[in-house]
Design an enzyme around this catalytic site. Structure first.
Site, PDB file in Angstrom:
ATOM      1  N   GLY A  45       5.799 -35.642   0.291  1.00 46.35           N
ATOM      2  CA  GLY A  45       4.390 -35.834  -0.027  1.00 46.35           C
ATOM      3  C   GLY A  45       3.806 -37.140   0.479  1.00 46.35           C
ATOM      4  O   GLY A  45       2.598 -37.348   0.379  1.00 46.35           O
ATOM      5  N   CYS A 254      -6.827  -4.531  -2.095  1.00 43.48           N
ATOM      6  CA  CYS A 254      -7.271  -4.444  -0.710  1.00 43.48           C
ATOM      7  C   CYS A 254      -7.804  -3.038  -0.451  1.00 43.48           C
ATOM      8  O   CYS A 254      -7.155  -2.043  -0.772  1.00 43.48           O
ATOM      9  CB  CYS A 254      -6.114  -4.745   0.238  1.00 43.48           C
ATOM     10  N   CYS A 257      -5.132  -1.275   2.162  1.00 43.38           N
ATOM     11  CA  CYS A 257      -3.717  -1.040   1.884  1.00 43.38           C
ATOM     12  C   CYS A 257      -3.374  -1.100   0.398  1.00 43.38           C
ATOM     13  O   CYS A 257      -2.217  -0.985   0.015  1.00 43.38           O
ATOM     14  CB  CYS A 257      -2.842  -2.044   2.629  1.00 43.38           C
ATOM     15  N   CYS A 279      -7.144  -7.494   2.935  1.00 42.94           N
ATOM     16  CA  CYS A 279      -6.130  -8.553   3.003  1.00 42.94           C
ATOM     17  C   CYS A 279      -6.500  -9.607   4.030  1.00 42.94           C
ATOM     18  O   CYS A 279      -6.847  -9.293   5.157  1.00 42.94           O
ATOM     19  CB  CYS A 279      -4.784  -7.985   3.463  1.00 42.94           C
ATOM     20  N   CYS A 285      -0.934  -6.646   5.553  1.00 38.20           N
ATOM     21  CA  CYS A 285      -1.743  -5.428   5.416  1.00 38.20           C
ATOM     22  C   CYS A 285      -1.217  -4.326   6.337  1.00 38.20           C
ATOM     23  O   CYS A 285      -1.068  -3.179   5.926  1.00 38.20           O
ATOM     24  CB  CYS A 285      -3.196  -5.770   5.743  1.00 38.20           C
TER      25      CYS A 285
END
Lengths: 310, 363, 259
Positions: A45, A254, A257, A279, A285
């Site tokens: 970080g 979605c 899908c 998606c 997807c």
């Protein structure tokens, strides 16, 4: 899709004597970047300054991610590049072409086949593995920049772990709006020490960063900073005990899908406000549709006799 | 039925074809040669070399042709090219006192050793569009004058320095090797060598505006143009194998020394202070703007309060690079719809809550 | 009052780069709960002295020592930067003459007061907010202003917000720089009353720098009079004000009476 694309003609990629080093950068520069990467991995970080170079792509368009990718790519790597979660957004295409021509490594759109994934603004829906590396493109590496414009001051805030100012910002959000209103580039605490900017991924993706099996690398070319999250590292999104962090929710699956629990893009269909949600992760997807899943719109189209979309 | 659009590759290839067409323009008009740009558009070439941080008039001319005259884009091309070049060492510092002068003026003195040499300048032209240039006119060659530039041309700053009237230029304490901004990221607080490198490759327009603002009160430092000199200097390099310096060639530079507000302290007699500007080729506006900003940024050294933007080191040095600026500003053209979607979700949610609260209140 | 001083100044002197003397040879000991007033006209050096004492300006000569929790008497300028920064945010407070210097103007009153708590790890929004409300109440600011920006407050309210913001971390030492400067006379009186009450109730030690003798009369136990960088007289506030010994102190006191 795993085809090695042949080197094209474009004047873009001829050097003065016709030859570029593997992945464009010279070996010394790559070594310098790898040293920065090692420091970054050793201090999860923490933003490591590095001597970033001008790339043939404009600052702000992925040069940091590209320098990191160029420094870690090897001949047996397979590269995937996405932008907004999709492989076919113009800039992702452009970056993929760049590496295909200067490194000649195979490229893919399948998350499961990639060993290196360079991304802008999304983390793929499929959980990444220990043998994969994800490289994030970062515009503003400093999470405190909007609160404190001076680099001399933010450096001290990180050194002394003085992060109260960010907590004040979150307090203000709640007092003004009843909730924390940051929805992307949501600040996190890494390894219980450094505050970090995850890049403008939606907060929806933040939980994926925690204890991820893959190595996460972050490159900011214009600001010349590199940082990292080693595999299986603790990543906590900032919040209050009584106002805990909550990723976004989508009401419907979605439309194509039927996937639930994934990030969806809104697509406007006509000028009367008809829209649908699909998606953001194009690979995910496509896989689901190949498996036979159908979302509400896809089912509608099938009933009306339209051909299945690819 | 919605079908996700593909074909990003094809669109990109097509865009190359389109810009090639635009770049060429009307094919009935003769194609521009890079050599013509090099010879006849020196102002553009010089700027691209300076901000591109690479002295090569041919490459700069090529970049300008490729960028269709967009100088910031040309500068970007040169910088990207520079990244690929191997470095074999650092030259000796150039000696502007030994410059072969083509132009040299001082606003601080009426006359001085070597004289005021007006040389080639637009300063005293009347800005009237010259339509004879639109036709392919042949300009008569100028009879070469006696080379007045053989006379000794000591730098004004050195002349003032002999009397101790101007502060000496001493390198800051620290390592002997100057900072290399092309290899290391900016560090704050910045040493003067770092600042000058940043300003050298900084955008001319940005520095011009900041310099102008100092004249209008945003950090006034009473500048006089001590000297502006333009001409060629030798570049010398000492290869390890030889152990003595060899001349690599000549480059043309413009140097500006501003003489500014004097400063003194208890026990120290007052002296004039300095601002410095340097650029490749003939670039007076750039060097003057740079010198004004350099002086403004020396506020701490000279015990001045930092009250105005040109004195704000982080502000000036973080935003002077037009390659960075152009990249980040233009990156807003990239898709941001995922983040926008996040904002939409939040906003819709907040509006729904607000409506619900209003409804409750009404009941 | 305890025997161990909280703050000790020894020969504190500061001369500026141009040669002007800011302050010279100032020394005193301040005990827990004690309030010390420093008075003088402009140019007397009291502001320079305050900057040295409050850790903002290293003195050219002399030392400033503070009884740091768990470390005993420490030279303030020898502390590591993180230690000094922590001190400034917890055990010390500075009430600036201009509240804009001591507040975040674009952060709500509640956020301003809660900041010190959040800076040392408070993570419960509800608790932070109720503590902020409590302190705003103690400085007589209406609870309904908790989410308002200080920009919308009167000068007196801004000053009181600044005070609440500091006291929330229960500091042992507070520095005040012309705390009533720029305020209406009636507002000044109210603020001084409030300050006196809070300082007494919380047992806070304070150093108050001002040109206004009325302020020190009300707030401080002891007094130092400064002129041209030096302390010309010091003693108990009432003694110095009622029976000044030094000609300059006499001048100062008498000019107030005449005005």
């Amino acid at each position: 899709m795993n085809a090695l694309q042949p080197a094209g003609s474009g004047a873009q990629f001829h050097s003065i004597d016709g030859v570029y080093n593997f992945a464009y950068l010279d070996e010394q520069t790559k070594r310098m970047i790898r040293r920065a990467l090692l420091k970054a991995v050793a201090i999860p970080g923490y933003q490591v300054p590095f001597g970033g170079r001008e790339m043939p792509v404009a600052y702000g368009w992925g040069t940091g991610g590209m320098q990191v990718t160029a420094s870690i790519l090897g001949l047996d790597d397979v590269l995937k590049v996405i932008d907004q979660g999709a492989d076919d957004t113009t800039n992702a295409v452009s970056i993929r072409r760049f590496f295909n021509r200067t490194a000649g490594v195979p490229v893919t759109e399948a998350t499961t086949e990639a060993t290196v994934i360079q991304t802008r603004h999304r983390i793929p829906e499929k959980t990444l593995r220990e043998d994969q590396i994800i490289v994030y493109q970062v515009p503003m590496p400093e999470p405190l920049r909007k609160l404190e414009p001076r680099e001399t001051e933010t450096r001290k805030m990180h050194a002394f772990a003085e992060y109260g100012l960010m907590q004040v910002k979150l307090y203000e959000d709640i007092s003004r709006h009843g909730e924390i209103t940051t929805t992307y580039d949501y600040p996190v605490e890494v390894n219980a020490r450094y505050m970090m900017a995850p890049s403008p991924i939606p907060k929806f993706d933040n939980p994926k960063m925690h204890a991820m099996p893959a190595l996460q690398l972050f490159g900011a070319g214009r600001e010349k900073r590199i940082y990292a999250i080693p595999p299986y590292t603790k990543v906590r999104s900032l919040d209050f005990n009584d106002y805990p962090f909550e990723p976004q929710q989508f009401d419907a699956p979605c439309a194509l899908c039927d996937a639930k629990g994934v990030f969806l893009d809104e697509v406007i269909l006509d000028d009367k406000g008809d829209h649908m949600f699909v998606c953001s992760d194009s690979d995910h997807c496509r896989d689901r549709r190949a498996e036979g899943h159908m979302g509400p719109r896809a089912r509608e189209a099938a009933e009306k006799g339209y051909g299945a979309d690819q | 039925m919605y079908v996700a659009t593909k074909g990003g590759d094809a669109a990109i290839e097509n865009s190359y074809a389109l810009i090639a067409e635009e770049r060429r323009g009307d094919t009935a008009v003769p194609e521009l040669e890079a050599a013509q740009i090099r010879e006849q558009l020196g102002g553009a070439v010089d700027r691209v070399m300076t901000e591109g941080s690479l002295y090569d008039p041919d490459l700069a001319a090529l970049a300008i042709k490729q960028a269709q005259g967009d100088l910031v884009e040309a500068i970007f091309l040169l910088r990207a090219f520079r990244t690929t070049l191997p470095r074999f060492g650092a030259s000796a510092p150039i000696d502007t006192a030994a410059m072969t002068i083509r132009r040299r003026i001082s606003a601080a003195f009426k006359d001085l050793p070597g004289g005021q040499v007006l040389g080639p300048t637009y300063d005293y032209t009347h800005r009237l569009l010259d339509f004879t240039l639109a036709a392919r006119g042949e300009t008569p060659p100028v009879a070469p004058e006696d080379d007045a530039t053989d006379a000794a041309m000591p730098r004004v700053a050195d002349i003032l320095g002999h009397e101790g009237l101007i502060e000496p230029e001493t390198p800051p304490p620290g390592p002997e090797q100057p900072y290399d901004l092309t290899r290391e990221p900016m560090q704050f607080p910045a040493s003067r060598d770092q600042r000058l490198q940043n300003l050298f490759r900084g955008d001319e327009g940005f520095l011009l505006a900041l310099g102008y603002s100092t004249q209008r009160g945003y950090g006034r430092n009473h500048p006089f143009a001590g000297e502006i000199r333009m001409g060629t200097v030798q570049v010398e390099f000492t290869p390890e194998e030889l152990g003595f310096p060899i001349a690599l060639g000549e480059i043309e530079v413009t140097e500006c020394q501003m003489v500014n507000q004097f400063k003194g302290a208890k026990g120290i007699a007052p002296q004039f202070t300095r601002g410095y500007g340097l650029a490749f080729g003939q670039a007076e506006r750039k060097t003057m703007g740079m010198a004004l900003v350099d002086r403004a940024l020396r506020a701490d050294e000279l015990a001045e309060d930092r009250l105005h933007p040109p004195q704000d080191e982080e502000f000036v040095l973080s935003h002077s690079d037009n390659v960075e600026a152009a990249g980040f500003v233009s990156h807003l053209k990239l898709p941001h719809y995922v983040d926008f979607q996040s904002e939409l979700v939040m906003l819709r949610g907040m509006r729904a809550s607000a409506e619900a609260t209003q409804k409750e209140a009404a009941e | 009052m305890s025997d161990v001083p909280l703050l000790e100044a020894e020969g504190v002197s500061h001369t500026y780069a141009g040669g002007q003397v800011g302050c010279a040879d100032v020394g005193f000991s301040l005990y827990p709960g004690e309030v010390l007033g420093i008075v003088g006209e402009s140019g007397s050096g009291k502001s320079t002295l305050l900057s040295c004492l409050s850790g903002a300006l290293p003195p050219s000569r002399g030392r400033v020592r503070f009884a740091v929790r768990g470390q005993g008497m420490q030279d303030v300028f020898q502390l590591s930067e993180p230690d000094r920064r922590l001190l400034m945010r917890t055990d010390w407070g500075i009430v600036h003459q201009n509240p804009r210097d001591g507040l975040r103007m674009s952060v709500s009153a509640g956020g301003n007061v809660g900041e010190r708590l959040m800076a040392v790890g408070a993570r419960h929004y509800g608790d932070i907010r109720s503590e902020a409300l409590d302190w705003l109440g103690r400085v007589e600011i209406d609870a309904e202003r908790v989410d308002h920006l200080p920009r919308t407050f009167s000068g007196g309210m801004q000053q009181r917000t600044q005070i609440a913001r500091i006291l929330v971390s229960q500091p042992r030492l507070v520095f005040m720089d012309e705390p009533t400067g720029g305020l209406d006379v009636s507002v000044q009186a109210r603020l001084l009353d409030l300050l006196r009450g809070l300082v007494r109730d919380l047992g806070v030690a304070a150093v108050v720098v001002t040109h206004d003798l009325a302020v020190v009369r009300l707030l401080s136990d002891r007094l130092m009079v400064m002129r041209q960088g030096r302390v010309v007289e010091s003693g108990l506030t009432d003694q110095v004000l009622d029976d000044p010994q030094h000609p300059y102190s006499q001048l100062l006191v008498s000019s107030v009476l005449q005005a």
